[in-house]
Design a protein around this motif. Structure first.
Motif, mmCIF file in Angstrom:
data_model
loop_
_atom_site.group_PDB
_atom_site.id
_atom_site.type_symbol
_atom_site.label_atom_id
_atom_site.label_comp_id
_atom_site.label_asym_id
_atom_site.label_seq_id
_atom_site.Cartn_x
_atom_site.Cartn_y
_atom_site.Cartn_z
ATOM 1 N N ILE A 52 80.744 15.776 38.039
ATOM 2 C CA ILE A 52 79.242 16.336 38.035
ATOM 3 C C ILE A 52 79.174 17.641 38.834
ATOM 4 O O ILE A 52 78.261 18.385 38.515
ATOM 5 N N GLY A 53 79.924 17.667 39.759
ATOM 6 C CA GLY A 53 79.931 18.820 40.700
ATOM 7 C C GLY A 53 80.816 19.670 40.496
ATOM 8 O O GLY A 53 82.017 19.425 39.730
ATOM 9 N N PRO A 54 81.154 20.995 40.900
ATOM 10 C CA PRO A 54 81.999 21.772 40.806
ATOM 11 C C PRO A 54 83.141 21.733 41.795
ATOM 12 O O PRO A 54 83.255 20.763 42.657
ATOM 13 N N ILE A 66 76.700 28.745 44.541
ATOM 14 C CA ILE A 66 75.369 28.545 44.386
ATOM 15 C C ILE A 66 74.282 29.437 44.968
ATOM 16 O O ILE A 66 74.477 29.855 46.095
ATOM 17 N N THR A 67 73.439 29.659 44.278
ATOM 18 C CA THR A 67 72.268 30.659 44.831
ATOM 19 C C THR A 67 71.356 29.740 45.868
ATOM 20 O O THR A 67 71.083 28.854 45.696
ATOM 21 N N GLY A 68 70.835 30.619 46.630
ATOM 22 C CA GLY A 68 69.820 30.079 47.484
ATOM 23 C C GLY A 68 70.399 29.457 48.858
ATOM 24 O O GLY A 68 69.684 28.586 49.492
ATOM 25 N N VAL A 69 71.780 29.439 49.020
ATOM 26 C CA VAL A 69 72.402 29.054 50.302
ATOM 27 C C VAL A 69 72.688 30.218 51.237
ATOM 28 O O VAL A 69 73.066 31.202 50.984
ATOM 29 N N PRO A 70 72.090 29.785 52.480
ATOM 30 C CA PRO A 70 72.206 30.945 53.380
ATOM 31 C C PRO A 70 73.425 31.311 54.171
ATOM 32 O O PRO A 70 73.518 31.846 55.151
ATOM 33 N N PHE A 71 74.452 31.041 53.524
ATOM 34 C CA PHE A 71 75.863 31.219 54.168
ATOM 35 C C PHE A 71 76.462 32.248 53.469
ATOM 36 O O PHE A 71 76.469 32.324 52.227
ATOM 37 N N MET A 72 77.149 33.070 54.186
ATOM 38 C CA MET A 72 78.211 34.387 53.496
ATOM 39 C C MET A 72 79.512 33.542 53.179
ATOM 40 O O MET A 72 80.061 34.100 52.159
ATOM 41 N N THR A 73 80.210 32.650 53.822
ATOM 42 C CA THR A 73 81.242 31.854 53.381
ATOM 43 C C THR A 73 81.048 30.501 53.957
ATOM 44 O O THR A 73 80.224 30.115 54.642
ATOM 45 N N TRP A 74 81.842 29.697 53.278
ATOM 46 C CA TRP A 74 82.063 28.144 53.596
ATOM 47 C C TRP A 74 83.048 28.053 54.641
ATOM 48 O O TRP A 74 84.167 28.032 54.619
ATOM 49 N N ASN A 75 82.354 28.209 56.012
ATOM 50 C CA ASN A 75 83.367 28.198 57.117
ATOM 51 C C ASN A 75 83.195 26.815 57.740
ATOM 52 O O ASN A 75 82.195 25.940 57.157
ATOM 53 N N ASP A 76 83.705 26.412 59.114
ATOM 54 C CA ASP A 76 83.282 25.196 59.396
ATOM 55 C C ASP A 76 81.861 25.090 59.787
ATOM 56 O O ASP A 76 81.449 23.781 59.748
ATOM 57 N N LYS A 90 69.221 23.516 50.962
ATOM 58 C CA LYS A 90 68.539 24.004 49.750
ATOM 59 C C LYS A 90 67.763 22.679 49.165
ATOM 60 O O LYS A 90 68.575 21.885 48.484
ATOM 61 N N PRO A 91 66.537 22.793 49.509
ATOM 62 C CA PRO A 91 65.530 21.609 48.823
ATOM 63 C C PRO A 91 66.041 20.981 47.426
ATOM 64 O O PRO A 91 65.646 20.021 47.246
ATOM 65 N N ASN A 92 66.071 22.109 46.588
ATOM 66 C CA ASN A 92 66.165 21.696 45.069
ATOM 67 C C ASN A 92 67.458 21.375 44.699
ATOM 68 O O ASN A 92 67.655 21.389 43.427
ATOM 69 N N THR A 93 68.597 21.210 45.524
ATOM 70 C CA THR A 93 69.838 20.992 45.156
ATOM 71 C C THR A 93 70.000 19.400 44.491
ATOM 72 O O THR A 93 69.055 18.670 44.859
ATOM 73 N N ARG A 94 70.861 19.420 43.649
ATOM 74 C CA ARG A 94 71.097 18.053 43.110
ATOM 75 C C ARG A 94 71.976 17.232 43.713
ATOM 76 O O ARG A 94 72.185 16.193 43.389
ATOM 77 N N MET A 95 72.588 17.878 44.707
ATOM 78 C CA MET A 95 73.367 16.992 45.491
ATOM 79 C C MET A 95 72.827 16.123 46.376
ATOM 80 O O MET A 95 71.944 16.616 47.491
ATOM 81 N N ALA A 96 72.618 14.543 46.022
ATOM 82 C CA ALA A 96 72.271 13.831 47.096
ATOM 83 C C ALA A 96 73.454 13.171 47.619
ATOM 84 O O ALA A 96 74.467 12.686 47.278
ATOM 85 N N LEU A 97 73.225 12.969 49.107
ATOM 86 C CA LEU A 97 74.403 12.604 49.942
ATOM 87 C C LEU A 97 73.754 11.792 51.003
ATOM 88 O O LEU A 97 72.870 12.137 51.924
ATOM 89 N N PRO A 98 74.446 10.689 51.020
ATOM 90 C CA PRO A 98 74.112 9.760 52.457
ATOM 91 C C PRO A 98 74.536 10.505 53.531
ATOM 92 O O PRO A 98 75.414 11.286 53.629
ATOM 93 N N PRO A 99 73.941 10.280 54.577
ATOM 94 C CA PRO A 99 74.721 10.756 56.025
ATOM 95 C C PRO A 99 76.123 10.628 56.134
ATOM 96 O O PRO A 99 76.579 9.485 55.881
#
Length: 118
Positions: A52-54, A66-76, A90-99
């Protein structure tokens, strides 16, 4: 929109600063197990897949695809914020994740980091 961007920039800044004070050190071996249970249901580490995801192969240190994510890189810090609550970033992301518990997030990040270093 501008207020939201400022909020996440401040959140990223303060989490980066505080991460130097009290970082939970991740266990990459445990992170592989946690990632398999929590992430690989929808994602994969190989290029060809029908997930489903990349692909998450090499995600650590890369710019978000993905667009709309305020990060320059995926760091810690960025991965920790994203894994804590992707819809807050990103409020409209399709990624639903339990805590995900802080220790599990640290372990997942350590695993992604170890895979990216190969």
């Amino acid at each position: 929109m501008i207020l939201r961007s400022l909020y996440f920039t401040a959140l990223l800044f303060f989490s980066t600063i505080s991460s130097g004070l009290a970082v939970e050190v991740g266990d990459a071996v445990r992170g592989k197990i946690v990632a398999k249970v929590r992430c690989m249901v929808c994602h994969h580490l190989e290029a060809p897949s029908r997930s489903i995801g990349p692909s998450l192969l090499g995600i650590y240190g890369q710019a978000p695809s993905i667009t709309g994510v305020p990060f320059m890189t995926w760091n810690d810090a960025a991965l920790d914020i994203w894994l804590a609550n992707p819809r807050a970033v990103k409020p409209n992301t399709r990624m639903a994740l339990p805590p995900i518990a802080p220790r599990d997030r640290a372990d997942i990040i350590a695993y992604f980091k170890s895979v990216s270093e190969l």
